[in-house]
Design a protein around this motif. Structure first.
Motif: not given
Length: 490
Positions: A81-91, A136-143
């Motif tokens: 994934e591209t760097s700008d899409m990695r957070e959404a892809a991980l989620s 990124h704070s948003e990823i902690y909820e999903d994790l």
């Protein structure tokens, strides 16, 4: 002071019980935790503008976990994934792993199992190299919802442990119980450790989800019969202890609660050894002088752990904790021995060997402390003497080996006038009557050492013991004659 501590400790246990009640209510059924019903995680608006945020019609599988109606498909590898899409892809990939597969049936969910296995490996590899995702704070909820859904589950019922087997033989797991879901659980724990050990892990961002209730549920998993899971849990809890400073007091109190529940017979011994191993590392970091709070943990939590019959399962780890306290402060030895020795087993079985080994380890840690003030030595001598007279040859041999050692003699010399009379009757009797040649040889050796310490006292004790035996022989002879006379009458 002690009554004050007990009152405070009961208050702490009451707080833990309230946490337990709230947790059981909010995490009812463990496996029924969903995105909508979880009270431990606050729902936030779904991130927009991503191919991974499309709304899908969903349902719950047999375990109660939210899954997609659509066939589960492999998502692209995160590294592509591209760097700008990695957070959404991980989620998206974390949410894909919210589904808990049924491992109890081999032929069920076969595709889902493989898709999830690949996804878990991909997440673990990605987080191992791309630490910036944890900024990124948003990823902690999903994790943390991902961790909760996959780890917090119903465990198999506790099986009964045979106390006699634990006392008489060394415990070995010839056929250890393994969790059928381990192929996925192992990867979930690996991801947890990768996250918590990451240099980019932010305790402040994680604090909203990694709280007292979450820790409480993690500690409940130590009931697992799979030793592999307990070992990984130990690493997870210890890393949480290191990173989440504000949770340290809570973790210590909850671990104390687990130990006391076990001592009272309200939980199995599973996990006790692993938690003790973790606590030994924690004790190494205690500041000197040792705080009263930590001393109370030693006196009211660790020492009572010597009572259960399943002591052989965790005794080595418990001894390590005890000696770690002495490495920090040798002056604790008096109170430690005064509380430990009364718990010595009354029936001289192999459990006595465990106590002798521990006492020897404790004395080895006392180097510079004043040996003139060891009031507990008399009680220790009585316990050793009772073991010397044991018909169990291993118990008697271990006690004699300990008493013949230089370590015991260093403590005995300043108190020879009091200690030798306590040991002598048992040694005299064992050297003349014990069935084991090894035991009688060791008893004669110890008698020789005692004679070299104080020959006058030794001769005096020999005379007394010989006189007692003579009186006993005359009494037995008189009773025999009387018994024969009675039989002749009738």
């Amino acid at each position: 002071m002690e009554s004050t501590f007990i009152g405070e400790f009961r208050t702490d246990l009451h707080e833990i019980s309230l946490i337990s009640a709230r947790t059981e209510k909010s995490w009812s059924g463990h496996n029924k935790l969903t995105r909508k019903s979880s009270t431990a995680f606050h729902k936030k608006p779904r991130r927009q503008g991503s191919a991974y945020s499309t709304n899908r019609k969903s349902e719950c599988d047999s375990s109660g976990v939210e899954v997609s109606n659509e066939d589960v498909e492999h998502l692209p590898p995160l590294l592509f994934e591209t760097s700008d899409m990695r957070e959404a892809a991980l989620s998206a990939k974390l949410k894909q792993c919210f589904r808990v597969c049924n491992f109890n049936e081999v032929n069920k969910d076969t595709k889902s199992k493989e898709v999830k296995r690949v996804a878990l490996n991909d997440i673990c590899d990605f987080l191992s190299w791309h630490f910036d995702s944890l900024d990124h704070s948003e990823i902690y909820e999903d994790l943390f919802q991902f961790f909760a859904v996959n780890l917090f589950r119903d465990l198999p019922p506790v099986k009964e442990v045979c106390p006699l087997e634990l006392i008489l033989v060394e415990v070995e797991e010839d056929d250890p119980i393994k969790d059928v879901a381990w192929p996925h659980l192992q990867l979930v724990y690996a991801i947890f450790l990768t996250v918590i050990q990451s240099p980019k892990f932010d305790p402040e961002l994680a604090s909203e989800y990694l709280n007292e209730e979450f820790v409480f549920k993690l500690l409940q998993l130590f009931e697992s019969y799979d030793s592999r899971e307990r070992e990984l849990l130990q690493s997870v809890i210890y890393n949480i202890y290191l990173k989440m400073i504000y949770l340290r007091a809570c973790i210590r109190k909850q671990i104390a609660h687990v130990f006391l529940m076990f001592v009272e017979g309200n939980r199995s011994p599973n996990g006790v050894a692993e938690l003790l191993d973790m606590m030994s590392s924690v004790i190494c970091g205690f500041a000197v002088p040792i705080k009263q709070e930590h001393q109370q943990f030693l006196h009211h939590v660790l020492i009572p752990l010597h009572r259960p019959r399943s002591l052989p399962l965790y005794h080595e780890s418990l001894t390590l904790c005890m000696t770690q306290f002495l490495e920090r402060d040798e002056s604790l030895v008096d109170e430690m021995m005064n509380r430990l020795l009364p718990l010595w087993p009354r029936i001289q079985t192999a459990k006595s060997i465990k106590f002798i080994n521990e006492v020897e380890s404790i004395l080895e840690k006392v180097h510079n402390y004043d040996k003139e003030n060891q009031a507990w030595l008399c009680l220790l001598a009585r316990k050793v003497a009772s073991c010397i007279q044991s018909d169990h040859s291993l118990v008697a041999e271990r006690a004699l080996t300990f008493a013949n050692g230089q370590l015991f003699f260093d403590f005995l010399k300043p108190h020879a006038l009091r200690i030798i009379p306590l040991l002598f009757p048992a040694l005299y009797h064992t050297s003349r009557t014990h069935w084991s040649a090894t035991v009688t040889s060791l008893a004669f050796k110890l008698l020789t050492h005692l004679m070299s310490l104080n020959s006058e006292l030794f001769d005096y004790l020999v005379d007394i013991q010989s006189g007692n035996e003579l009186k006993l022989t005359e009494q037995n002879h008189a009773e025999f004659i009387l018994d024969q006379h009675i039989h002749s009458i009738y």
